[in-house]
Design a protein around this motif. Sequence first.
Motif, PDB file in Angstrom:
ATOM      1  N   VAL A   1       0.865  -1.175   0.000  1.00 31.26           N
ATOM      2  CA  VAL A   1       0.000   0.000   0.000  1.00 31.26           C
ATOM      3  C   VAL A   1       0.902   1.226   0.000  1.00 31.26           C
ATOM      4  CG1 VAL A   1      -1.869   1.216   1.156  1.00 31.26           C
ATOM      5  CG2 VAL A   1      -1.742  -1.279   1.298  1.00 31.26           C
ATOM      6  N   ASP A   2       1.062   1.835  -1.167  1.00 30.65           N
ATOM      7  CA  ASP A   2       1.926   3.007  -1.317  1.00 30.65           C
ATOM      8  C   ASP A   2       1.172   4.239  -0.814  1.00 30.65           C
ATOM      9  OD1 ASP A   2       3.720   4.956  -2.055  1.00 30.65           O
ATOM     10  OD2 ASP A   2       3.128   4.933  -4.166  1.00 30.65           O
ATOM     11  N   ASP A   3       1.594   4.734   0.341  1.00 34.96           N
ATOM     12  CA  ASP A   3       0.916   5.853   0.995  1.00 34.96           C
ATOM     13  C   ASP A   3       1.339   7.181   0.376  1.00 34.96           C
ATOM     14  OD1 ASP A   3      -0.722   7.153   2.783  1.00 34.96           O
ATOM     15  OD2 ASP A   3       0.635   6.951   4.490  1.00 34.96           O
ATOM     16  N   CYS A   4       1.147   7.281  -0.955  1.00 37.24           N
ATOM     17  CA  CYS A   4       1.483   8.484  -1.721  1.00 37.24           C
ATOM     18  C   CYS A   4       2.939   8.896  -1.492  1.00 37.24           C
ATOM     19  CB  CYS A   4       0.544   9.644  -1.359  1.00 37.24           C
ATOM     20  SG  CYS A   4       0.490  10.976  -2.585  1.00 37.24           S
ATOM     21  N   SER A   5       3.841   7.957  -1.760  1.00 34.97           N
ATOM     22  CA  SER A   5       5.275   8.208  -1.560  1.00 34.97           C
ATOM     23  C   SER A   5       5.764   9.337  -2.457  1.00 34.97           C
ATOM     24  CB  SER A   5       6.079   6.943  -1.852  1.00 34.97           C
ATOM     25  OG  SER A   5       5.753   5.913  -0.944  1.00 34.97           O
ATOM     26  N   ALA A   6       6.740  10.071  -1.960  1.00 38.15           N
ATOM     27  CA  ALA A   6       7.322  11.159  -2.743  1.00 38.15           C
ATOM     28  C   ALA A   6       8.297  10.633  -3.792  1.00 38.15           C
ATOM     29  CB  ALA A   6       8.036  12.138  -1.815  1.00 38.15           C
ATOM     30  N   ILE A   7       8.767   9.391  -3.608  1.00 39.54           N
ATOM     31  CA  ILE A   7       9.672   8.764  -4.565  1.00 39.54           C
ATOM     32  C   ILE A   7       9.084   7.430  -4.994  1.00 39.54           C
ATOM     33  CG2 ILE A   7      11.730   9.875  -3.613  1.00 39.54           C
ATOM     34  CD1 ILE A   7      12.329   7.300  -2.109  1.00 39.54           C
ATOM     35  N   ASN A   8       9.601   6.904  -6.097  1.00 47.00           N
ATOM     36  CA  ASN A   8       9.144   5.605  -6.582  1.00 47.00           C
ATOM     37  C   ASN A   8      10.319   4.631  -6.586  1.00 47.00           C
ATOM     38  OD1 ASN A   8       7.362   3.703  -7.489  1.00 47.00           O
ATOM     39  ND2 ASN A   8       7.091   4.577  -9.528  1.00 47.00           N
ATOM     40  N   TYR A   9      10.017   3.376  -6.685  1.00 42.61           N
ATOM     41  CA  TYR A   9      11.079   2.370  -6.672  1.00 42.61           C
ATOM     42  C   TYR A   9      11.802   2.354  -8.020  1.00 42.61           C
ATOM     43  CZ  TYR A   9       7.786  -0.525  -9.359  1.00 42.61           C
ATOM     44  OH  TYR A   9       6.927  -1.000 -10.323  1.00 42.61           O
ATOM     45  N   ASP A  10      13.073   1.968  -7.982  1.00 42.35           N
ATOM     46  CA  ASP A  10      13.820   1.728  -9.217  1.00 42.35           C
ATOM     47  C   ASP A  10      13.535   0.319  -9.715  1.00 42.35           C
ATOM     48  OD1 ASP A  10      15.023   4.270  -9.241  1.00 42.35           O
ATOM     49  OD2 ASP A  10      16.552   3.610  -7.809  1.00 42.35           O
ATOM     50  N   THR A  11      13.791  -0.650  -8.844  1.00 37.51           N
ATOM     51  CA  THR A  11      13.470  -2.041  -9.155  1.00 37.51           C
ATOM     52  C   THR A  11      13.002  -2.728  -7.884  1.00 37.51           C
ATOM     53  OG1 THR A  11      15.751  -2.744  -8.719  1.00 37.51           O
ATOM     54  CG2 THR A  11      15.176  -2.208 -11.016  1.00 37.51           C
ATOM     55  N   LEU A  12      12.196  -3.743  -8.054  1.00 33.71           N
ATOM     56  CA  LEU A  12      11.765  -4.575  -6.947  1.00 33.71           C
ATOM     57  C   LEU A  12      12.108  -6.026  -7.267  1.00 33.71           C
ATOM     58  CD1 LEU A  12       8.234  -3.106  -6.033  1.00 33.71           C
ATOM     59  CD2 LEU A  12      10.321  -2.975  -4.652  1.00 33.71           C
ATOM     60  N   PRO A  13      12.461  -6.819  -6.273  1.00 30.63           N
ATOM     61  CA  PRO A  13      12.759  -8.228  -6.531  1.00 30.63           C
ATOM     62  C   PRO A  13      11.560  -8.919  -7.173  1.00 30.63           C
ATOM     63  CG  PRO A  13      13.392  -7.614  -4.294  1.00 30.63           C
ATOM     64  CD  PRO A  13      12.600  -6.476  -4.847  1.00 30.63           C
ATOM     65  N   SER A  14      11.804  -9.862  -8.030  1.00 27.43           N
ATOM     66  CA  SER A  14      10.729 -10.585  -8.699  1.00 27.43           C
ATOM     67  C   SER A  14      10.789 -12.068  -8.347  1.00 27.43           C
ATOM     68  CB  SER A  14      10.832 -10.410 -10.218  1.00 27.43           C
ATOM     69  OG  SER A  14      12.070 -10.912 -10.694  1.00 27.43           O
ATOM     70  N   GLY A  15       9.709 -12.755  -8.635  1.00 26.34           N
ATOM     71  CA  GLY A  15       9.671 -14.193  -8.427  1.00 26.34           C
ATOM     72  C   GLY A  15       9.561 -14.616  -6.978  1.00 26.34           C
ATOM     73  N   ILE A  16       9.139 -13.702  -6.110  1.00 26.50           N
ATOM     74  CA  ILE A  16       8.975 -14.020  -4.691  1.00 26.50           C
ATOM     75  C   ILE A  16       7.481 -14.133  -4.401  1.00 26.50           C
ATOM     76  CG2 ILE A  16       9.445 -13.311  -2.315  1.00 26.50           C
ATOM     77  CD1 ILE A  16      11.733 -11.602  -3.454  1.00 26.50           C
ATOM     78  N   GLY A  17       7.062 -15.262  -3.937  1.00 28.94           N
ATOM     79  CA  GLY A  17       5.652 -15.446  -3.651  1.00 28.94           C
ATOM     80  C   GLY A  17       4.819 -15.643  -4.898  1.00 28.94           C
ATOM     81  N   LYS A  18       3.526 -15.543  -4.697  1.00 31.75           N
ATOM     82  CA  LYS A  18       2.577 -15.808  -5.781  1.00 31.75           C
ATOM     83  C   LYS A  18       2.407 -14.613  -6.708  1.00 31.75           C
ATOM     84  CE  LYS A  18      -1.927 -18.146  -6.098  1.00 31.75           C
ATOM     85  NZ  LYS A  18      -1.390 -19.518  -6.239  1.00 31.75           N
ATOM     86  N   SER A  19       2.399 -13.411  -6.121  1.00 29.80           N
ATOM     87  CA  SER A  19       2.216 -12.194  -6.905  1.00 29.80           C
ATOM     88  C   SER A  19       2.649 -10.996  -6.072  1.00 29.80           C
ATOM     89  CB  SER A  19       0.744 -12.032  -7.333  1.00 29.80           C
ATOM     90  OG  SER A  19      -0.097 -11.852  -6.199  1.00 29.80           O
ATOM     91  N   LEU A  20       2.819  -9.862  -6.735  1.00 32.93           N
ATOM     92  CA  LEU A  20       3.149  -8.604  -6.071  1.00 32.93           C
ATOM     93  C   LEU A  20       2.399  -7.485  -6.760  1.00 32.93           C
ATOM     94  CD1 LEU A  20       4.757  -6.799  -4.126  1.00 32.93           C
ATOM     95  CD2 LEU A  20       6.637  -6.801  -5.788  1.00 32.93           C
ATOM     96  N   SER A  21       1.582  -6.778  -6.010  1.00 31.56           N
ATOM     97  CA  SER A  21       0.817  -5.647  -6.529  1.00 31.56           C
ATOM     98  C   SER A  21       1.053  -4.430  -5.640  1.00 31.56           C
ATOM     99  CB  SER A  21      -0.682  -5.966  -6.581  1.00 31.56           C
ATOM    100  OG  SER A  21      -0.933  -7.086  -7.406  1.00 31.56           O
ATOM    101  N   ILE A  22       0.862  -3.244  -6.215  1.00 33.93           N
ATOM    102  CA  ILE A  22       1.020  -1.992  -5.480  1.00 33.93           C
ATOM    103  C   ILE A  22      -0.294  -1.225  -5.532  1.00 33.93           C
ATOM    104  CG2 ILE A  22       2.290   0.164  -5.266  1.00 33.93           C
ATOM    105  CD1 ILE A  22       4.630  -1.153  -6.666  1.00 33.93           C
ATOM    106  N   LEU A  23      -0.836  -0.921  -4.373  1.00 36.63           N
ATOM    107  CA  LEU A  23      -2.055  -0.130  -4.262  1.00 36.63           C
ATOM    108  C   LEU A  23      -1.646   1.323  -4.069  1.00 36.63           C
ATOM    109  CD1 LEU A  23      -5.235  -0.447  -3.975  1.00 36.63           C
ATOM    110  CD2 LEU A  23      -4.840  -0.341  -1.513  1.00 36.63           C
TER     111      LEU A  23
END
Length: 322
Positions: free
Chosen positions: A49-71
């Motif tokens: 849950v992205d609480d209206c961050s002032a910055i965004n991610y460059d990269t996030l790890p992949s293949g961990i768990g079933k899925s990854l979503s950003i609200l």
Amino acid sequence: MDNTTNSLPDRINVVIPLFNDWLAVGLLLERIRSVVDAPLQNRLAFLIVDDCSAINYDTLPSGIGKSLSILRLYRNVGHQKAIALGLAYLADQTDQYPTIVMDSDGEDRPEDIVQLVQRGIEKPGHVVFAHRAKRHESLTFRVFYTVYKSVFRLLTGKVITFGNFSLIPATQLRKLAHVSEIWNNYPGGVIRSRLPYTAVPLERGRRLAGESKMNFVSLVLHGLSAVSVLIDTTAVRLALFCVMMVVASIFGISVLLYLKFFTSTSIPGWTSYLTFSFLIVILQAFLISLLLVFIVLSYRIQPQFIPARQFNDFVERVERVY
């Protein structure tokens, strides 16, 4: 562990509120990859849950768990409200699954997910919290946290020894999303909801990256938000304290009057000031009690914010990372 994973559905949601802590959450996901066994890890569906961050991610790890979503949220609402919005979003989905709430900084240790899941199987239908058996914060923080717990117990009559790290059973998720009090304080909202809950003693971890955004003011506001969830109980206990002060003051005045008019005891000149002070205490206690009555009545007639009904007003979009 095999019996644990066999007893669970194919999916376990993990809600992670976040504000600018993209580096920490990346390390957290990598930590989950390394310490959580594959049978359980492959069931985890992450919702950041992205609480209206002032910055965004460059990269996030992949293949961990079933899925990854950003609200993504339209505005910054704070840690507790971000949790409520994440839970409300998941409760709005067609299928319901057990849901874990954990912080993004790593202080909620990924290896403890297993114990939350196991306790959830042992206590079906119960919200399972992580009770902090050992903490690594500074002495000042621990002292103020002890004061907070003591004040909370004094004002509400409840004991709170846990934070956000928890497991919500699938059967209770929608019910909890309709509890307005989780909007101000998630653990306090669970207590107020009267849903069954339990706790398992777990050690608190250390922050993986960055610095904590929790300062003294934030701690005080967090404590006040927890107390506000049980404002009616708090008001009644404060009103009873005011009644006790009135009784004590009347007793004091009665003793002074008895000594003055019915005994030969010499009364000092300052007793009139003491009597006047007792009268002031009685007046103040009456006014405070009256104010508390109006606060409780106002609280009861005000329309409550129900996360399950109004969460869409705060959601900008949902991004599927993988």
